[in-house]
Design an enzyme around this catalytic site. Sequence first.
Site, short mmCIF file in Angstrom:
data_model
loop_
_atom_site.label_atom_id
_atom_site.label_comp_id
_atom_site.label_asym_id
_atom_site.label_seq_id
_atom_site.Cartn_x
_atom_site.Cartn_y
_atom_site.Cartn_z
N MET A 32 0.92 -1.23 -0.10
CA MET A 32 -0.04 -0.12 0.03
C MET A 32 0.99 1.28 -0.07
SD MET A 32 -3.48 -0.95 1.91
CE MET A 32 -2.85 -0.80 3.76
N GLY A 33 1.92 1.07 -0.43
CA GLY A 33 2.90 2.39 -0.57
C GLY A 33 3.75 2.72 0.85
N LEU A 35 6.67 3.15 1.53
CA LEU A 35 7.47 2.07 1.38
C LEU A 35 8.76 2.41 2.68
CD1 LEU A 35 8.16 0.85 -2.02
CD2 LEU A 35 6.18 0.39 -0.43
N GLY A 38 10.94 -2.52 5.67
CA GLY A 38 10.38 -3.60 5.81
C GLY A 38 9.77 -4.28 4.38
N HIS A 39 9.03 -3.34 3.61
CA HIS A 39 8.79 -3.48 2.44
C HIS A 39 10.04 -3.96 1.38
CE1 HIS A 39 5.56 -0.38 3.44
NE2 HIS A 39 4.89 -1.62 3.11
N GLN A 63 -10.20 -2.92 2.00
CA GLN A 63 -9.80 -3.51 3.29
C GLN A 63 -9.65 -2.47 4.57
OE1 GLN A 63 -5.86 -4.38 1.52
NE2 GLN A 63 -5.11 -4.12 3.53
N GLN A 163 -3.00 -11.86 7.62
CA GLN A 163 -3.02 -11.67 6.49
C GLN A 163 -2.37 -13.05 5.55
OE1 GLN A 163 -2.77 -7.74 4.42
NE2 GLN A 163 -0.80 -8.54 3.97
N SER A 194 6.30 0.19 10.20
CA SER A 194 5.11 0.18 9.62
C SER A 194 4.83 1.47 8.91
CB SER A 194 3.73 -0.27 10.57
OG SER A 194 2.67 0.27 10.29
P1 AMP Z 1 1.37 -2.88 3.45
O1 AMP Z 1 2.23 -1.83 2.59
O2 AMP Z 1 1.51 -2.26 4.76
O3 AMP Z 1 0.13 -3.40 2.92
O4 AMP Z 1 2.57 -4.24 3.54
C1 AMP Z 1 2.79 -4.60 2.25
C2 AMP Z 1 3.85 -5.95 2.37
O5 AMP Z 1 4.86 -5.67 3.42
C3 AMP Z 1 2.88 -6.73 3.39
O6 AMP Z 1 2.94 -8.13 3.00
C4 AMP Z 1 3.30 -6.61 4.84
O7 AMP Z 1 3.08 -7.67 5.74
C5 AMP Z 1 4.87 -6.43 4.36
N1 AMP Z 1 5.63 -5.54 5.55
C6 AMP Z 1 4.95 -4.53 6.23
N2 AMP Z 1 5.72 -4.16 7.39
C7 AMP Z 1 6.79 -5.12 7.25
C8 AMP Z 1 7.73 -5.25 8.15
N3 AMP Z 1 8.02 -4.62 9.24
N4 AMP Z 1 8.61 -6.25 7.91
C9 AMP Z 1 8.34 -7.11 7.07
N5 AMP Z 1 7.28 -7.23 6.02
C10 AMP Z 1 6.37 -6.05 6.23
#
Ligand code: AMP
Length: 311
Positions: A32-33, A35, A38-39, A63, A163, A194
Amino acid sequence: MSLVELESPSAAAEWCREQRTAGKSIGFIPTMGALHAGHLSLVERALEENDLVAVSVFVNPLQFDEASDLAHYPRDWSGDVAQLAGVGAHMVFTGTLEQFFAGELDREGRLDEGRLVAAGAGALGLEGACRHGHFDGVATIVDRLFDVVGPNRAYFGQKDFQQCLVVEEVARRRGAPEVVVCPISREASGLARSSRNERLSAADRERAACLSRSLSQAAHLWQDGERDASKLESVMRLELESAGVDIEYAAVRERRSWSAQACVGELRDAVALVAARLGEVRLIDNHILSECAPQEREALASPIPGRERPA
Ligand code: AMP
């Protein structure tokens, strides 16, 4: 190959079709950007395992169960593009709800409930109970994104534990892609990275480390042989309460036989999960207790002096 930027799902589908026809394997990371590292850790893993890596950036309204969360969700397309180019991703695409579900929205721009993809058992309890409709929205967009990209492998973060269960079920039903679950990337304080962390004040960011500390406390107890869910949950609650955050849940579940119900009897293959609010910001985190290596436990949290071990 420099990063290809595409602003519609149809253009992305065409690019992916061409690459697959040329015999290239595609690793895919839906996001969802806004970034962060983690991403990018997912992108790096995908780069190791595939010829090409495609990333989607789409803040999926389906969602979000809270309008204000959707309205305040951080957006930074040019920053995202720069980071993806920096790590060597090959394609990034975005789109609108109308583009993803062309001809399927009603006059108000909503997707008919009958067109939602059911999330399955992973959506039961905890996140699913707190966020009504969230996982059906996740399953629906992920199913559509898989249609667009047709990836060999798709990469998701363990941070969003339920998820991952939901997405694995979507992929199982379709027969593809392979779902790769990647470790949680954390800040030095232990706080799981996050996009929502950006909305925390400096003081709340510090306080937010209590989520990972609570998991660390449960991990210590687990390593000492505790297998009673309610005891592990109490120690987590204590840690969260002492930081004064609003707890939504602090729970331990069997991770392979996922259930909405609290666990009774001796745990075997357990995961500890927490959700809490700091002001307007809702954060989640988890830790797989049954895979608890000491160095992983250390990464969870820098202990508070004098409180290294639960009493
Ligand atoms: P989101 O942009 O929050 O929807 O996350 C996109 C992907 O990145 C999802 O699969 C998340 O689980 C993963 N993600 C988000 N935060 C982290 C993190 N701290 N460590 C590893 N993966 C992450």
